[in-house]
Design a protein around this motif. Structure first.
Motif, short mmCIF file in Angstrom:
data_model
loop_
_atom_site.label_atom_id
_atom_site.label_comp_id
_atom_site.label_asym_id
_atom_site.label_seq_id
_atom_site.Cartn_x
_atom_site.Cartn_y
_atom_site.Cartn_z
N GLN A 1 5.78 9.55 -6.16
CA GLN A 1 6.77 10.45 -5.99
C GLN A 1 7.86 10.39 -6.75
O GLN A 1 8.51 11.37 -7.34
N LYS A 2 8.25 9.28 -7.00
CA LYS A 2 9.48 8.76 -7.89
C LYS A 2 8.87 9.40 -9.65
O LYS A 2 9.78 9.82 -10.27
N LYS A 3 7.49 9.17 -9.85
CA LYS A 3 7.25 9.52 -11.27
C LYS A 3 7.27 11.27 -11.44
O LYS A 3 7.63 11.57 -12.25
N GLU A 4 6.57 11.77 -10.31
CA GLU A 4 6.93 13.29 -10.30
C GLU A 4 8.28 13.68 -10.17
O GLU A 4 8.55 14.59 -11.04
N THR A 5 9.21 13.22 -9.44
CA THR A 5 10.81 13.42 -9.67
C THR A 5 11.26 13.34 -11.23
O THR A 5 11.74 14.33 -11.68
N GLN A 6 10.85 12.25 -11.57
CA GLN A 6 11.32 11.97 -13.13
C GLN A 6 10.52 13.04 -13.95
O GLN A 6 11.33 13.42 -14.91
N LYS A 7 9.33 13.16 -13.81
CA LYS A 7 8.86 14.34 -14.53
C LYS A 7 9.65 15.77 -14.60
O LYS A 7 9.59 16.38 -15.61
N LYS A 8 9.87 16.11 -13.22
CA LYS A 8 10.38 17.48 -13.08
C LYS A 8 12.12 17.29 -13.68
O LYS A 8 12.39 18.42 -14.25
N ASN A 9 12.72 16.25 -13.43
CA ASN A 9 13.80 16.16 -14.17
C ASN A 9 13.77 16.32 -15.67
O ASN A 9 15.01 16.77 -16.15
N ALA A 10 12.84 15.72 -16.15
CA ALA A 10 12.73 15.77 -17.68
C ALA A 10 12.44 17.17 -18.12
O ALA A 10 12.97 17.79 -18.92
N MET A 11 11.71 17.92 -17.34
CA MET A 11 11.33 19.26 -17.71
C MET A 11 12.45 20.26 -17.43
O MET A 11 12.90 21.21 -18.17
N LEU A 12 13.38 19.91 -16.59
CA LEU A 12 14.64 20.76 -16.43
C LEU A 12 15.76 20.37 -17.13
O LEU A 12 16.41 21.13 -17.79
N SER A 13 15.57 19.13 -17.70
CA SER A 13 16.60 18.99 -18.78
C SER A 13 16.36 19.51 -20.32
O SER A 13 17.05 19.74 -20.98
N GLU A 14 15.13 19.67 -20.32
CA GLU A 14 14.71 20.45 -21.69
C GLU A 14 14.96 21.97 -21.73
O GLU A 14 14.41 22.60 -22.51
N LEU A 15 15.22 22.50 -20.36
CA LEU A 15 15.18 23.86 -20.30
C LEU A 15 16.04 24.58 -21.28
O LEU A 15 17.32 23.91 -21.49
N ALA A 16 15.81 25.76 -21.89
CA ALA A 16 16.50 26.31 -22.94
C ALA A 16 16.42 27.88 -22.78
O ALA A 16 15.56 28.44 -22.06
N THR A 17 17.20 28.64 -23.10
CA THR A 17 17.45 30.03 -23.01
C THR A 17 16.11 30.57 -23.89
O THR A 17 15.95 29.93 -24.93
N PHE B 1 0.78 -1.15 -0.08
CA PHE B 1 0.02 -0.03 -0.13
C PHE B 1 0.82 1.34 0.01
O PHE B 1 0.73 2.10 -0.81
N MET B 2 2.04 1.29 0.97
CA MET B 2 2.86 2.37 0.86
C MET B 2 3.52 2.65 -0.30
O MET B 2 3.75 3.75 -0.72
N TYR B 3 3.74 1.56 -0.93
CA TYR B 3 4.72 1.66 -2.23
C TYR B 3 3.68 2.22 -3.53
O TYR B 3 4.06 3.32 -4.12
N PHE B 4 2.45 1.65 -3.65
CA PHE B 4 1.75 2.15 -4.68
C PHE B 4 1.11 3.37 -4.45
O PHE B 4 0.63 4.23 -5.40
N PHE B 5 0.95 3.90 -3.33
CA PHE B 5 0.08 5.27 -2.99
C PHE B 5 1.17 6.32 -2.43
O PHE B 5 0.82 7.51 -2.37
N MET B 6 2.23 5.90 -2.21
CA MET B 6 3.27 7.10 -1.70
C MET B 6 4.64 7.07 -2.41
O MET B 6 5.26 8.14 -2.82
N ILE B 7 5.30 6.12 -2.50
CA ILE B 7 6.65 5.87 -3.11
C ILE B 7 6.68 6.04 -4.61
O ILE B 7 7.27 7.01 -5.33
N ARG B 8 5.73 5.27 -5.08
CA ARG B 8 5.98 5.36 -6.77
C ARG B 8 5.24 6.44 -7.37
O ARG B 8 5.92 7.17 -8.28
#
Length: 104
Positions: free
Chosen positions: A38-54, A29-36
């Motif tokens: 949060q990991k997806k959101e972190t990956q999404k933010k990292n992808a957004m920051l890697s595509e950042l351009a001037t 329950f903790m894995y599917f509703f809390m940890i997973r």
């Protein structure tokens, strides 16, 4: 007397198995509703920051909108407002959202 001891040992083993089962269910329950998520959101933010351009318009975590002027490893220089003299260096992690400029 021996049969009483044998039956109490079997019931405690069954109780221990039930407790282990509940611990496994709790962890799942903790894995599917809390940890997973949060990991997806972190990956999404990292992808957004890697595509950042001037030239991108960014929203900072403090609520300011600005335009990216320069990017280094983990620092971004952002220009705020219409005043071209208001340029502030900030960390990439302080960017909450990125909006790409529309191409005309």
């Amino acid at each position: 007397m021996l049969s009483i001891l044998a039956s109490s040992g079997a019931s405690s083993a069954a109780g221990m198995g039930g407790m282990i089962l509940w611990l496994v269910i709790l962890f799942a329950f903790m894995y599917f509703f809390m940890i997973r998520p949060q990991k997806k959101e972190t990956q999404k933010k990292n992808a957004m920051l890697s595509e950042l351009a001037t030239g991108d318009t960014v929203l900072t975590t403090s609520g300011f909108y600005g335009t990216v002027i320069d990017i280094t490893d983990d620092t971004v220089i952002v220009e705020f407002g219409s005043n071209k003299n208001c340029r502030i260096p900030m960390q990439k992690s302080a960017i909450a959202a990125v909006e790409k400029p529309e191409e005309a």
